[in-house]
Write a protein that holds these residues in place. Structure first.
Motif, PDB file in Angstrom:
ATOM      1  N   ALA A 165      50.801  15.425 -34.899  1.00 20.97           N
ATOM      2  CA  ALA A 165      51.559  16.578 -34.597  1.00 20.97           C
ATOM      3  C   ALA A 165      51.829  16.793 -33.407  1.00 20.97           C
ATOM      4  CB  ALA A 165      49.814  17.525 -34.618  1.00 20.97           C
ATOM      5  N   GLY A 166      52.771  18.289 -32.877  1.00 21.61           N
ATOM      6  CA  GLY A 166      53.460  18.500 -31.833  1.00 21.61           C
ATOM      7  C   GLY A 166      53.060  19.540 -31.768  1.00 21.61           C
ATOM      8  N   PRO A 167      53.820  20.265 -30.362  1.00 23.05           N
ATOM      9  CA  PRO A 167      53.433  21.686 -30.709  1.00 23.05           C
ATOM     10  C   PRO A 167      54.599  21.908 -30.773  1.00 23.05           C
ATOM     11  CG  PRO A 167      53.716  20.095 -28.273  1.00 23.05           C
ATOM     12  CD  PRO A 167      54.065  19.678 -29.141  1.00 23.05           C
ATOM     13  N   VAL A 168      54.301  23.593 -31.989  1.00 21.42           N
ATOM     14  CA  VAL A 168      55.206  24.297 -32.941  1.00 21.42           C
ATOM     15  C   VAL A 168      55.157  25.725 -32.700  1.00 21.42           C
ATOM     16  CG1 VAL A 168      54.974  25.304 -35.043  1.00 21.42           C
ATOM     17  CG2 VAL A 168      53.856  23.016 -35.084  1.00 21.42           C
ATOM     18  N   LEU A 170      52.378  33.385 -37.733  1.00 20.64           N
ATOM     19  CA  LEU A 170      52.304  32.441 -38.556  1.00 20.64           C
ATOM     20  C   LEU A 170      52.452  31.103 -37.612  1.00 20.64           C
ATOM     21  CD1 LEU A 170      55.482  32.954 -41.129  1.00 20.64           C
ATOM     22  CD2 LEU A 170      52.826  33.436 -40.984  1.00 20.64           C
ATOM     23  N   VAL A 171      52.440  30.959 -36.034  1.00 25.57           N
ATOM     24  CA  VAL A 171      53.033  30.126 -35.521  1.00 25.57           C
ATOM     25  C   VAL A 171      51.082  30.496 -34.759  1.00 25.57           C
ATOM     26  CG1 VAL A 171      53.057  29.496 -32.868  1.00 25.57           C
ATOM     27  CG2 VAL A 171      54.528  31.164 -34.293  1.00 25.57           C
ATOM     28  N   PRO A 172      50.700  28.636 -35.135  1.00 26.75           N
ATOM     29  CA  PRO A 172      49.773  28.628 -34.582  1.00 26.75           C
ATOM     30  C   PRO A 172      48.840  28.533 -33.158  1.00 26.75           C
ATOM     31  CG  PRO A 172      50.416  26.355 -35.961  1.00 26.75           C
ATOM     32  CD  PRO A 172      51.434  28.013 -35.816  1.00 26.75           C
ATOM     33  N   ALA A 173      48.090  29.302 -33.372  1.00 23.38           N
ATOM     34  CA  ALA A 173      47.387  29.850 -32.175  1.00 23.38           C
ATOM     35  C   ALA A 173      46.020  28.560 -31.200  1.00 23.38           C
ATOM     36  CB  ALA A 173      46.499  31.413 -32.328  1.00 23.38           C
ATOM     37  N   ASP A 174      45.813  28.730 -30.251  1.00 20.96           N
ATOM     38  CA  ASP A 174      44.971  27.618 -29.575  1.00 20.96           C
ATOM     39  C   ASP A 174      45.905  25.954 -29.910  1.00 20.96           C
ATOM     40  OD1 ASP A 174      43.358  29.309 -29.161  1.00 20.96           O
ATOM     41  OD2 ASP A 174      42.660  29.306 -30.715  1.00 20.96           O
ATOM     42  N   GLN A 175      46.839  25.896 -29.827  1.00 20.23           N
ATOM     43  CA  GLN A 175      47.535  24.779 -30.071  1.00 20.23           C
ATOM     44  C   GLN A 175      47.252  23.877 -28.451  1.00 20.23           C
ATOM     45  OE1 GLN A 175      51.779  24.357 -31.612  1.00 20.23           O
ATOM     46  NE2 GLN A 175      52.015  26.867 -31.364  1.00 20.23           N
ATOM     47  N   ASP A 176      47.028  23.644 -27.539  1.00 20.25           N
ATOM     48  CA  ASP A 176      47.345  23.704 -26.249  1.00 20.25           C
ATOM     49  C   ASP A 176      45.893  22.719 -26.914  1.00 20.25           C
ATOM     50  OD1 ASP A 176      49.355  23.863 -25.125  1.00 20.25           O
ATOM     51  OD2 ASP A 176      48.827  25.441 -24.145  1.00 20.25           O
ATOM     52  N   GLU A 177      44.939  23.313 -27.225  1.00 22.70           N
ATOM     53  CA  GLU A 177      43.306  22.458 -27.600  1.00 22.70           C
ATOM     54  C   GLU A 177      43.227  22.029 -28.183  1.00 22.70           C
ATOM     55  OE1 GLU A 177      38.760  24.101 -27.091  1.00 22.70           O
ATOM     56  OE2 GLU A 177      40.323  25.650 -27.016  1.00 22.70           O
ATOM     57  N   LYS A 178      43.911  22.008 -29.431  1.00 20.82           N
ATOM     58  CA  LYS A 178      43.560  21.799 -30.461  1.00 20.82           C
ATOM     59  C   LYS A 178      44.655  20.722 -30.912  1.00 20.82           C
ATOM     60  CE  LYS A 178      43.599  25.830 -34.093  1.00 20.82           C
ATOM     61  NZ  LYS A 178      44.560  26.800 -34.787  1.00 20.82           N
ATOM     62  N   LEU A 179      45.953  20.139 -30.057  1.00 19.68           N
ATOM     63  CA  LEU A 179      46.596  19.115 -30.352  1.00 19.68           C
ATOM     64  C   LEU A 179      45.571  17.953 -28.581  1.00 19.68           C
ATOM     65  CD1 LEU A 179      50.046  20.170 -28.637  1.00 19.68           C
ATOM     66  CD2 LEU A 179      49.742  19.959 -31.328  1.00 19.68           C
ATOM     67  N   MET A 180      45.083  18.641 -28.140  1.00 20.52           N
ATOM     68  CA  MET A 180      43.754  17.712 -27.130  1.00 20.52           C
ATOM     69  C   MET A 180      42.892  17.312 -28.229  1.00 20.52           C
ATOM     70  SD  MET A 180      43.152  19.851 -23.857  1.00 20.52           S
ATOM     71  CE  MET A 180      42.159  18.752 -23.226  1.00 20.52           C
ATOM     72  N   VAL A 181      42.481  17.993 -28.722  1.00 17.44           N
ATOM     73  CA  VAL A 181      41.623  16.796 -30.160  1.00 17.44           C
ATOM     74  C   VAL A 181      42.041  16.208 -30.656  1.00 17.44           C
ATOM     75  CG1 VAL A 181      40.633  17.750 -32.206  1.00 17.44           C
ATOM     76  CG2 VAL A 181      39.863  19.201 -30.161  1.00 17.44           C
ATOM     77  N   ILE A 182      43.635  16.697 -31.276  1.00 25.80           N
ATOM     78  CA  ILE A 182      44.385  15.654 -32.163  1.00 25.80           C
ATOM     79  C   ILE A 182      44.145  14.310 -31.271  1.00 25.80           C
ATOM     80  CG2 ILE A 182      46.240  15.208 -33.173  1.00 25.80           C
ATOM     81  CD1 ILE A 182      45.939  18.760 -33.933  1.00 25.80           C
ATOM     82  N   GLN A 183      44.703  14.619 -30.240  1.00 25.97           N
ATOM     83  CA  GLN A 183      45.467  13.368 -29.483  1.00 25.97           C
ATOM     84  C   GLN A 183      44.038  12.105 -29.473  1.00 25.97           C
ATOM     85  OE1 GLN A 183      46.630  14.769 -25.463  1.00 25.97           O
ATOM     86  NE2 GLN A 183      49.345  15.803 -26.692  1.00 25.97           N
ATOM     87  N   ASP A 184      42.543  13.069 -28.922  1.00 21.27           N
ATOM     88  CA  ASP A 184      40.972  12.180 -29.012  1.00 21.27           C
ATOM     89  C   ASP A 184      40.841  11.352 -30.082  1.00 21.27           C
ATOM     90  OD1 ASP A 184      41.005  12.984 -26.493  1.00 21.27           O
ATOM     91  OD2 ASP A 184      39.839  14.149 -27.139  1.00 21.27           O
ATOM     92  N   MET A 185      41.856  11.948 -31.667  1.00 21.40           N
ATOM     93  CA  MET A 185      41.403  11.457 -32.897  1.00 21.40           C
ATOM     94  C   MET A 185      42.338  10.242 -32.929  1.00 21.40           C
ATOM     95  SD  MET A 185      40.880  14.385 -35.394  1.00 21.40           S
ATOM     96  CE  MET A 185      41.855  15.702 -35.222  1.00 21.40           C
ATOM     97  N   LEU A 213      47.167  20.584 -39.505  1.00 24.14           N
ATOM     98  CA  LEU A 213      45.493  20.486 -38.512  1.00 24.14           C
ATOM     99  C   LEU A 213      45.733  22.303 -37.257  1.00 24.14           C
ATOM    100  CD1 LEU A 213      44.528  17.206 -37.977  1.00 24.14           C
ATOM    101  CD2 LEU A 213      43.807  18.442 -39.810  1.00 24.14           C
ATOM    102  N   LEU A 214      46.922  22.100 -37.164  1.00 26.17           N
ATOM    103  CA  LEU A 214      47.168  22.901 -36.046  1.00 26.17           C
ATOM    104  C   LEU A 214      46.804  24.286 -36.723  1.00 26.17           C
ATOM    105  CD1 LEU A 214      50.176  21.572 -34.579  1.00 26.17           C
ATOM    106  CD2 LEU A 214      47.537  21.764 -33.196  1.00 26.17           C
ATOM    107  N   PHE A 215      46.823  24.626 -38.269  1.00 28.92           N
ATOM    108  CA  PHE A 215      46.509  25.860 -39.072  1.00 28.92           C
ATOM    109  C   PHE A 215      45.274  25.659 -39.741  1.00 28.92           C
ATOM    110  CE2 PHE A 215      50.794  25.206 -39.441  1.00 28.92           C
ATOM    111  CZ  PHE A 215      51.578  26.108 -39.072  1.00 28.92           C
ATOM    112  N   LEU A 216      44.178  25.004 -38.599  1.00 29.18           N
ATOM    113  CA  LEU A 216      43.172  24.679 -38.795  1.00 29.18           C
ATOM    114  C   LEU A 216      42.619  25.749 -38.140  1.00 29.18           C
ATOM    115  CD1 LEU A 216      42.575  21.501 -40.286  1.00 29.18           C
ATOM    116  CD2 LEU A 216      42.167  23.895 -41.167  1.00 29.18           C
ATOM    117  N   SER A 217      41.022  26.679 -38.094  1.00 35.30           N
ATOM    118  CA  SER A 217      40.382  26.825 -37.145  1.00 35.30           C
ATOM    119  C   SER A 217      39.885  26.112 -35.880  1.00 35.30           C
ATOM    120  CB  SER A 217      39.260  27.760 -36.990  1.00 35.30           C
ATOM    121  OG  SER A 217      38.720  27.005 -37.525  1.00 35.30           O
ATOM    122  N   LEU A 218      40.127  26.131 -34.024  1.00 30.13           N
ATOM    123  CA  LEU A 218      39.661  25.593 -33.895  1.00 30.13           C
ATOM    124  C   LEU A 218      38.355  25.400 -34.083  1.00 30.13           C
ATOM    125  CD1 LEU A 218      40.494  24.782 -30.906  1.00 30.13           C
ATOM    126  CD2 LEU A 218      39.450  26.413 -29.574  1.00 30.13           C
TER     127      LEU A 218
END
Length: 879
Positions: free
Chosen positions: A655-658, A552-567, A120-125
């Motif tokens: 998922a976690g930080p990459v 190759l390292v996903p961008a906006d990881q902090d915000e994406k991880l917050m969304v994933i944590q909510d899910m 999911l981290l490799f999807l756009s925000l």
């Protein structure tokens, strides 16, 4: 002197015929031994051009730094559902990984545990937010299916949906019921009708079909250990993949289609296509040549002598190739077809001239036969020698060029022309000395009865000589005007057989704009240098993106991880429960009844929209018509993808930080070399299939970074190299043949007359290519240089005969025009068989060579007699 020497040579072969035939047999046997023990075929296409060229060195440096790039097999798995494609890929990857003797590596990046967890981290925000909203709405729906991913769970789900519709309409339903029920009905109906591959794609339903075809497609990369000594370098690996897929049940009957593409697959299948084409062309050529010999020579003994000479000469040429070259390439393997088509010309001219002499003086004694052989050698021998030298020069003109693949064909075929000359003045005299040709019934009446039509044609051309010359001049001017429209096709994809699986699969993949093989590569000293180069190159308008390892390292990881944590918060509890045991047969029947009851309630609900009501009715009818023994299969088709799909969804919630170091080596290693050097991947902003846009892309990037390489550079620079080789070979052939004509003919008039029809034929060939959009390419570029060597032959024979006769009419009523016609027809038959090849590159060579030789015949017999009449020979005038 030359004529006398050749006559003595032929007479010696006749006199010592048994010794000559024994020597011929010995040389043929030795040649066959050399062929069987020393000759091989290399399918390494990288050796076709000079490896010391700068762009070749740059490409080699990139491959040395990243050996895993290039020469890969791409395994394309298409399935009825995305989950089925993923499962098929996992099983196939695991099985192939055990075959380390065939593969350097087998990589399934999408199925790697890293991407299953962090995908999911490799999807756009925006895509992550959209997925979160969809899953939030579907949470109750997913929870029900997680607890019971079976037909029983579906019945419970539809029962809840019916309750919600009855209570408050469709607004309370998590997913649009109409499309869901419609697809369930389609799968159920298909299964009941015997389509066991039909399945319900739950991932596509939840994602709203965002993935399209690509959602049910999975790609695996495999690096085969290729053997370039085989005609199919990756053949063993490809056969292993197909056999393994078959053993695992990954077949269309089971809803899975496995195809192969990639450079390794295309090369192997292309080489197989070329080999098949050459085998078929060789057989067709031999049959066509023998048939034309029957029509042209009309003498069993003469036909036999010519065919035996053809076979002997082919064996000798192959033996010389084994000694001089050893390993053939995919262009030089065509030497056999070329030899058959060209060598027989020598036999036709010698044989028809010998038969003419036998018919003119039909004495029955050995002395009469000896006189006919000597006269034939005197009359046609010097012309044959000149034709052999001219053809050899045309072939050998490629030797100094950087086009090594064609240079090898030139070397072998150049030697073959000398072999053909020697064989045709040695073997037929020995055979015909023992078994002379019987004179025709009308022998002694003079002339060749079958060639008298040529006399009538010559008379008409002579009467209208000025008109013919003016028409020829007008055609030449028109051809010059059309010639700039001729083009060179640099793209090697257009030379591949689209009927092969690998090419058809590649074009299928190219429908996705994200897929392109036309990427350039830049090799940098380290990652920081690569990032700096990427920033410079990415600013070019011809470039869409420039990617380095850091990209190759996903961008906006902090915000994406917050969304994933909510899910994880709202999905986690629902996906943490223990699933119920799978239902047995009795429970499946009960679930079917409960499902049809729920569907009937949905169809009857006035709150439901017409689309949902209709879909519910179709599914109800499909379920009611099921036979008892198909219910289990239908239940599996409807719910089989649920457990793996939901399990993968739960994995993504962890998922976690990459960081760059966390990326799988199979991916990171494609951008970072073991010694620290880094690769920049540059993608085009415009259509690279367009030659002009590809050239702009290459020129723009190389202007910024001259050492950039990759397939676009190879295509562009290879095309330039081939065009330069073509120009050099054409120039060398023209100069060399002109010098030989000057030394042998010693008359400016005769040289000009030889070149006049040839020049017109060359111009008309280029104009025809432009008019009918027949592009020149890496394969057929040999046409025009060869035309200088092969096209002069007909004119040389006619000019020689005209010089030897009292007037041109005698020359045109002799056997020479007939020999010219049948020589050209055998050549056309030979090259025409190549045109029938399924391989576009080989076929294009046959098409253009056929056009060129056909136009040369027309120009020689249609224009040259008129020019001879306008400019008659003066025997006392030299050069």
């Amino acid at each position: 002197m030359i004529a006398a020497a050749l006559a003595a040579w032929v007479d010696t072969a006749r006199r010592y015929r048994w010794g000559v035939l024994a020597l011929v047999a010995l040389l043929t046997a030795l040649s066959l031994w050399a062929v069987t023990t020393r000759i091989g075929v290399s399918t390494d296409t990288s050796t076709m051009l000079d490896p010391d060229l700068p762009f070749q060195q740059q490409n080699r440096a990139m491959k040395d730094a990243f050996p895993q790039l290039g020469g890969e097999l791409v395994i394309v798995i298409d399935a009825a559902t995305a989950t089925q494609a993923d499962q098929a890929a996992a099983r196939l990857t695991e099985a192939l990984a055990q075959r380390d003797g065939l593969f350097a590596f087998v990589s399934d990046l999408a199925g790697d545990p890293f991407f299953r967890r962090n995908g999911l981290l490799f999807l756009s925000l925006d895509e992550v937010y959209a997925l979160s909203d969809t899953l939030a709405e579907a949470q109750p729906f997913l929870g029900t299916l997680w607890r019971d991913p079976s037909l029983r769970g579906l019945a419970d789900l539809m029962g809840d949906a019916a309750d919600q519709i009855t209570a408050g309409g469709l607004d309370g339903v998590a997913l649009p019921l109409g499309p869901v029920l419609d697809r369930m009905a389609a799968v159920t109906t298909a299964q009941s009708e015997g389509d066991t591959a039909a399945r319900l794609d739950w991932r596509a339903l939840i994602q709203g079909d965002a993935g399209g075809v690509a959602a049910a497609r999975h790609l695996i990369l495999a690096k085969p250990k290729r053997s370039f000594g085989s005609l199919t370098p990756a053949g063993d690996a490809m056969r292993a993949i197909r056999a393994t897929a078959q053993d695992l049940g990954l077949t269309p009957e089971n809803g899975v289609r496995v195809r192969l593409t990639g450079s390794a697959a295309m090369e192997s299948e292309e080489l197989g296509s070329v080999q098949t084409g050459m085998d078929v062309a060789g057989a067709i050529t031999f049959v066509a040549v023998v048939s034309l010999l029957v029509l042209g020579l009309r003498s069993p003994r003469l036909i036999l002598a010519t065919v035996v000479t053809l076979i002997v000469g082919l064996c000798w040429t192959a033996g010389l190739a084994a000694l001089a070259v050893g390993t053939l390439n995919m262009i030089s393997v065509a030497f056999a077809v070329l030899f058959i088509g060209l060598s027989v010309d020598f036999g036709i001219h010698f044989g028809l001239r010998y038969k003419e002499e036998r018919d003119r003086n039909p004495g029955p004694t050995p002395a009469d036969n000896r006189a006919a052989l000597r006269a034939a050698a005197r009359g046609v021998g010097p012309g044959l020698a000149l034709c052999a030298v001219a053809a050899a020069i045309a072939f050998l003109s490629f030797l100094p060029t950087d086009y090594r693949g064609l240079a090898q064909l030139g070397l072998i075929s150049g030697m073959g022309m000398i072999v053909a000359f020697i064989a045709n003045l040695t073997v037929p005299p020995a055979l015909l000395g023992q078994w002379p040709v019987r004179p025709a019934r009308n022998a002694g009446t003079g002339g060749d009865p079958a060639g008298r039509w040529a006399g009538r044609l010559e008379g008409a051309l002579r009467r209208h000589a000025r008109t013919v010359a003016l028409v020829a001049l007008a055609l030449g001017i028109g051809a010059v005007a059309l010639a700039p429209g001729a083009r060179f096709d640099f793209d090697p994809l257009n030379l591949r057989d689209r009927g092969t699986e690998s090419v058809a699969t590649l074009f299928d993949l190219l429908k996705d704009p994200r897929v392109t093989p036309y990427t350039m590569d830049i090799l940098a000293d380290d990652l920081d240098a690569a990032d700096a180069l990427a920033d410079r190159v990415a600013a070019l308008p011809e470039v869409s993106s420039a990617i380095t390892a850091r990209d190759l390292v996903p961008a906006d990881q902090d915000e994406k991880l917050m969304v994933i944590q909510d899910m994880a918060l709202f999905l986690g509890p629902a996906l943490a429960q223990e699933p119920r045991p799978a239902p047995d047969a009795a429970e499946r029947r009960q679930a079917r009844d409960a499902l049809t009851t729920a569907l009937a309630r949905i169809a009857a609900a006035s709150e439901a929209d017409p689309v949902t009501q209709a879909a519910a009715g179709r599914l109800t009818n499909a379920l009611n018509q099921l036979e008892p023994d198909t219910l289990a299969r239908v239940a599996e088709a409807l719910t089989g993808d649920l457990p793996p799909m939901l399990t993968r969804l739960r994995e993504t919630l962890a998922a976690g930080p990459v960081t760059l170091d966390d990326l799988p080596e199979a991916l990171r290693g494609r951008y970072l070399a073991a010694d620290g050097r880094a690769r920049v991947e540059v993608r085009p902003a415009r259509d690279p299939r367009d030659p002009g846009q590809l050239a702009q892309f290459v020129d723009a990037v190389r202007a910024e970074v001259p050492t950039a390489t990759g397939s676009p550079v190879l295509i562009r620079e290879s095309g330039r190299t081939v065009m330069r080789a073509f120009a050099e070979a054409a120039g060398l052939a023209l100069v060399g043949i002109t010098l030989v004509l000057a030394v042998t003919l010693r008359r400016l008039r005769d040289i000009l007359l030889v070149y006049a029809p040839l020049t017109l034929a060359a111009l008309l060939t280029v104009a025809t290519a432009a008019l009918f959009d027949l592009p020149f390419n890496f394969a057929n570029v040999i046409v025009l240089p060869l035309l200088f060597g092969l096209g002069v032959a007909s004119a040389i024979h006619l000019v020689h005969r005209e010089r030897a006769e009292a007037d041109v009419s005698h020359a045109m009523t002799s056997s020479t025009p007939r020999a010219v016609v049948f020589s050209a027809l055998t050549t056309i038959g030979s090259f025409g068989s190549i045109a029938a090849s399924s391989h576009p590159g080989t076929a294009s060579m046959g098409v253009l060579l056929t056009i060129a030789i056909g136009l040369t015949l027309v120009c020689t017999l249609g224009v040259l007699p008129a020019l001879l009449a306008l400019w008659p020979s003066r025997k006392d005038v030299g050069f």
